[in-house]
Write a protein that holds these residues in place. Structure first.
Motif, PDB file in Angstrom:
ATOM      1  N   GLU A   1      21.209 -10.604 -15.523  1.00 60.35           N
ATOM      2  CA  GLU A   1      22.570 -10.430 -15.023  1.00 60.35           C
ATOM      3  C   GLU A   1      23.118  -9.050 -15.370  1.00 60.35           C
ATOM      4  N   ASP A   2      22.871  -8.592 -16.596  1.00 60.35           N
ATOM      5  CA  ASP A   2      23.354  -7.277 -17.019  1.00 60.35           C
ATOM      6  C   ASP A   2      22.606  -6.170 -16.277  1.00 60.35           C
ATOM      7  N   PHE A   3      21.333  -6.366 -16.061  1.00 61.81           N
ATOM      8  CA  PHE A   3      20.524  -5.395 -15.329  1.00 61.81           C
ATOM      9  C   PHE A   3      21.037  -5.248 -13.897  1.00 61.81           C
ATOM     10  N   GLY A   4      21.415  -6.364 -13.289  1.00 61.80           N
ATOM     11  CA  GLY A   4      21.894  -6.351 -11.916  1.00 61.80           C
ATOM     12  C   GLY A   4      23.264  -5.732 -11.749  1.00 61.80           C
ATOM     13  N   ARG A   5      24.010  -5.633 -12.842  1.00 60.86           N
ATOM     14  CA  ARG A   5      25.338  -5.023 -12.788  1.00 60.86           C
ATOM     15  C   ARG A   5      25.295  -3.533 -13.141  1.00 60.86           C
ATOM     16  N   ASN A   6      24.133  -3.079 -13.569  1.00 59.97           N
ATOM     17  CA  ASN A   6      23.958  -1.678 -13.969  1.00 59.97           C
ATOM     18  C   ASN A   6      23.802  -0.815 -12.717  1.00 59.97           C
ATOM     19  N   LYS A   7      24.695   0.148 -12.538  1.00 59.46           N
ATOM     20  CA  LYS A   7      24.677   0.990 -11.339  1.00 59.46           C
ATOM     21  C   LYS A   7      23.376   1.777 -11.194  1.00 59.46           C
ATOM     22  N   GLN A   8      22.703   2.008 -12.313  1.00 61.47           N
ATOM     23  CA  GLN A   8      21.436   2.749 -12.271  1.00 61.47           C
ATOM     24  C   GLN A   8      20.360   1.966 -11.514  1.00 61.47           C
ATOM     25  N   TYR A   9      20.472   0.641 -11.536  1.00 64.53           N
ATOM     26  CA  TYR A   9      19.427  -0.198 -10.944  1.00 64.53           C
ATOM     27  C   TYR A   9      19.904  -1.027  -9.745  1.00 64.53           C
ATOM     28  N   ARG A  10      21.174  -1.282  -9.679  1.00 59.91           N
ATOM     29  CA  ARG A  10      21.702  -2.162  -8.637  1.00 59.91           C
ATOM     30  C   ARG A  10      21.403  -1.616  -7.239  1.00 59.91           C
ATOM     31  N   GLU A  11      20.812  -2.471  -6.402  1.00 58.72           N
ATOM     32  CA  GLU A  11      20.478  -2.140  -5.015  1.00 58.72           C
ATOM     33  C   GLU A  11      19.649  -0.855  -4.902  1.00 58.72           C
ATOM     34  N   GLN A  12      18.644  -0.754  -5.794  1.00 56.20           N
ATOM     35  CA  GLN A  12      17.780   0.428  -5.833  1.00 56.20           C
ATOM     36  C   GLN A  12      16.321   0.121  -5.510  1.00 56.20           C
ATOM     37  N   PHE A  13      15.961  -1.141  -5.339  1.00 57.56           N
ATOM     38  CA  PHE A  13      14.553  -1.507  -5.244  1.00 57.56           C
ATOM     39  C   PHE A  13      14.149  -1.924  -3.831  1.00 57.56           C
ATOM     40  N   ASP A  14      12.955  -1.487  -3.443  1.00 56.27           N
ATOM     41  CA  ASP A  14      12.384  -1.899  -2.157  1.00 56.27           C
ATOM     42  C   ASP A  14      11.977  -3.362  -2.191  1.00 56.27           C
ATOM     43  N   ILE A  15      11.419  -3.766  -3.322  1.00 62.18           N
ATOM     44  CA  ILE A  15      10.948  -5.132  -3.510  1.00 62.18           C
ATOM     45  C   ILE A  15      11.431  -5.647  -4.856  1.00 62.18           C
ATOM     46  N   VAL A  16      11.964  -6.861  -4.847  1.00 56.70           N
ATOM     47  CA  VAL A  16      12.317  -7.552  -6.091  1.00 56.70           C
ATOM     48  C   VAL A  16      11.567  -8.871  -6.082  1.00 56.70           C
ATOM     49  N   THR A  17      10.903  -9.177  -7.185  1.00 58.50           N
ATOM     50  CA  THR A  17      10.116 -10.407  -7.239  1.00 58.50           C
ATOM     51  C   THR A  17      10.256 -11.078  -8.590  1.00 58.50           C
TER      52      THR A  17
ATOM     53  N   THR B   1       0.819  -1.217   0.000  1.00 60.22           N
ATOM     54  CA  THR B   1       0.000   0.000   0.000  1.00 60.22           C
ATOM     55  C   THR B   1       0.852   1.266   0.000  1.00 60.22           C
ATOM     56  N   GLN B   2       2.166   1.112   0.175  1.00 59.14           N
ATOM     57  CA  GLN B   2       3.074   2.255   0.193  1.00 59.14           C
ATOM     58  C   GLN B   2       3.613   2.522  -1.221  1.00 59.14           C
ATOM     59  N   PRO B   3       4.155   3.709  -1.484  1.00 56.95           N
ATOM     60  CA  PRO B   3       4.749   4.012  -2.796  1.00 56.95           C
ATOM     61  C   PRO B   3       6.124   3.378  -2.938  1.00 56.95           C
ATOM     62  N   LEU B   4       6.144   2.086  -3.212  1.00 55.40           N
ATOM     63  CA  LEU B   4       7.383   1.322  -3.271  1.00 55.40           C
ATOM     64  C   LEU B   4       7.919   1.200  -4.690  1.00 55.40           C
ATOM     65  N   ARG B   5       9.228   1.006  -4.779  1.00 53.53           N
ATOM     66  CA  ARG B   5       9.858   0.749  -6.065  1.00 53.53           C
ATOM     67  C   ARG B   5      10.067  -0.762  -6.191  1.00 53.53           C
ATOM     68  N   VAL B   6       9.478  -1.343  -7.231  1.00 51.31           N
ATOM     69  CA  VAL B   6       9.435  -2.801  -7.397  1.00 51.31           C
ATOM     70  C   VAL B   6      10.091  -3.209  -8.705  1.00 51.31           C
ATOM     71  N   ALA B   7      10.868  -4.290  -8.675  1.00 49.29           N
ATOM     72  CA  ALA B   7      11.428  -4.878  -9.893  1.00 49.29           C
ATOM     73  C   ALA B   7      10.838  -6.267 -10.091  1.00 49.29           C
ATOM     74  N   ASP B   8      10.324  -6.519 -11.289  1.00 50.62           N
ATOM     75  CA  ASP B   8       9.801  -7.838 -11.662  1.00 50.62           C
ATOM     76  C   ASP B   8      10.771  -8.419 -12.685  1.00 50.62           C
ATOM     77  N   ILE B   9      11.490  -9.454 -12.275  1.00 49.76           N
ATOM     78  CA  ILE B   9      12.540 -10.027 -13.117  1.00 49.76           C
ATOM     79  C   ILE B   9      11.991 -11.184 -13.944  1.00 49.76           C
ATOM     80  N   GLY B  10      12.230 -11.120 -15.255  1.00 47.87           N
ATOM     81  CA  GLY B  10      11.671 -12.125 -16.157  1.00 47.87           C
ATOM     82  C   GLY B  10      10.176 -11.969 -16.266  1.00 47.87           C
ATOM     83  N   GLY B  11       9.753 -10.733 -16.529  1.00 45.13           N
ATOM     84  CA  GLY B  11       8.338 -10.366 -16.454  1.00 45.13           C
ATOM     85  C   GLY B  11       7.405 -11.091 -17.389  1.00 45.13           C
ATOM     86  N   GLY B  12       7.943 -11.707 -18.444  1.00 46.55           N
ATOM     87  CA  GLY B  12       7.118 -12.532 -19.326  1.00 46.55           C
ATOM     88  C   GLY B  12       5.893 -11.825 -19.869  1.00 46.55           C
TER      89      GLY B  12
END
Length: 239
Positions: free
Chosen positions: A129-145, A68-79
């Motif tokens: 793997e490339d996304f996770g090494r990108n400084k723009q995104y690395r360790e930036q998300f409240d939730i990763v799923t 319910t909070q304004p969280l930043r979420v990453a969906d990996i392999g979103g299909g």
């Protein structure tokens, strides 16, 4: 699970959809079926099955995570947009980034977002793997799923580098979830994760056993992870 049952079950679980949100799910279903005729998005196409095993299943994360909070979420392999699109419809406050290695899937997600009027959803065409090494995104998300992407040893290396310290990695798994976790425990620790809980439940209407495995990001992931594209799959950590 028909549309009415879908809405009623969610309401019983303290998630009440507006008429507009219910229409968005109906429109999403129609888009999914239309696009599925020209590209492989889902093996499940019967409406009741989609509502149960795609829409409802994706929303089970909200039973255990406070969305319910304004969280930043990453969906990996979103299909085909699971769990990202159902989550975005039900929790408009989420800022969701969907990552997938196949651009045509992301084109579908972009079309769904535009048609349904969803804002705050971004698509990135990149290997995890490339996304996770990108400084723009690395360790930036409240939730990763992630849902139906890889076994836990591999999935942890995809996802944990993206969660910020204090954030959470939620693995949406089927009946083999805890068996996978038992093998992945050393890898999770190496990547900075700490096991919090296994949320086990059964989908309604005998839809099957599910596990949502909750991992807290307690320390930064070593810079050497994730390894180069393809390596986690070929040489999983700890296996």
């Amino acid at each position: 699970m028909n549309r009415e049952t879908f809405a009623a079950v969610l309401k019983d679980q303290q998630l009440e959809l507006t008429n507009h949100q219910q229409q968005q799910f109906a429109d999403f279903y129609q888009l999914l079926i239309t696009w599925n005729e020209k590209m492989n998005l889902t093996a499940i196409t019967e409406e009741g099955e989609v509502y149960l095993k795609r829409f409802y299943d994706s929303l089970t994360l909200g039973r255990y995570a406070d969305l319910t909070q304004p969280l930043r979420v990453a969906d990996i392999g979103g299909g085909a947009g699971f769990p990202s699109i159902p989550l975005k419809i039900a929790y408009p406050n989420l800022d969701i980034t969907v990552v997938d290695s196949l651009n045509k899937r992301l084109t579908f997600i972009q079309t769904v977002a535009k048609t349904l009027g969803l804002t705050g959803i971004t698509t990135v065409h990149q290997r995890a793997e490339d996304f996770g090494r990108n400084k723009q995104y690395r360790e930036q998300f409240d939730i990763v799923t992630a849902r139906a992407v890889a076994r836990m040893t591999v999935l942890s290396e995809y996802c944990l580098p993206l969660a910020k310290k204090g954030g959470t990695f939620w693995a949406l798994k089927g009946s083999q979830g805890m068996d996978e976790f038992a093998i992945a425990k050393p890898a999770i620790a190496t990547l900075g994760g700490k096991f919090i809980a296994d949320h086990a439940f059964a989908l309604p209407e005998e839809g099957g056993e599910r596990h949502i495995i909750q991992i807290e990001k307690c320390k930064e992931t070593p810079k050497r992870y994730p390894r180069k594209a393809g390596v986690p799959q070929k040489k999983p950590l700890g296996e």
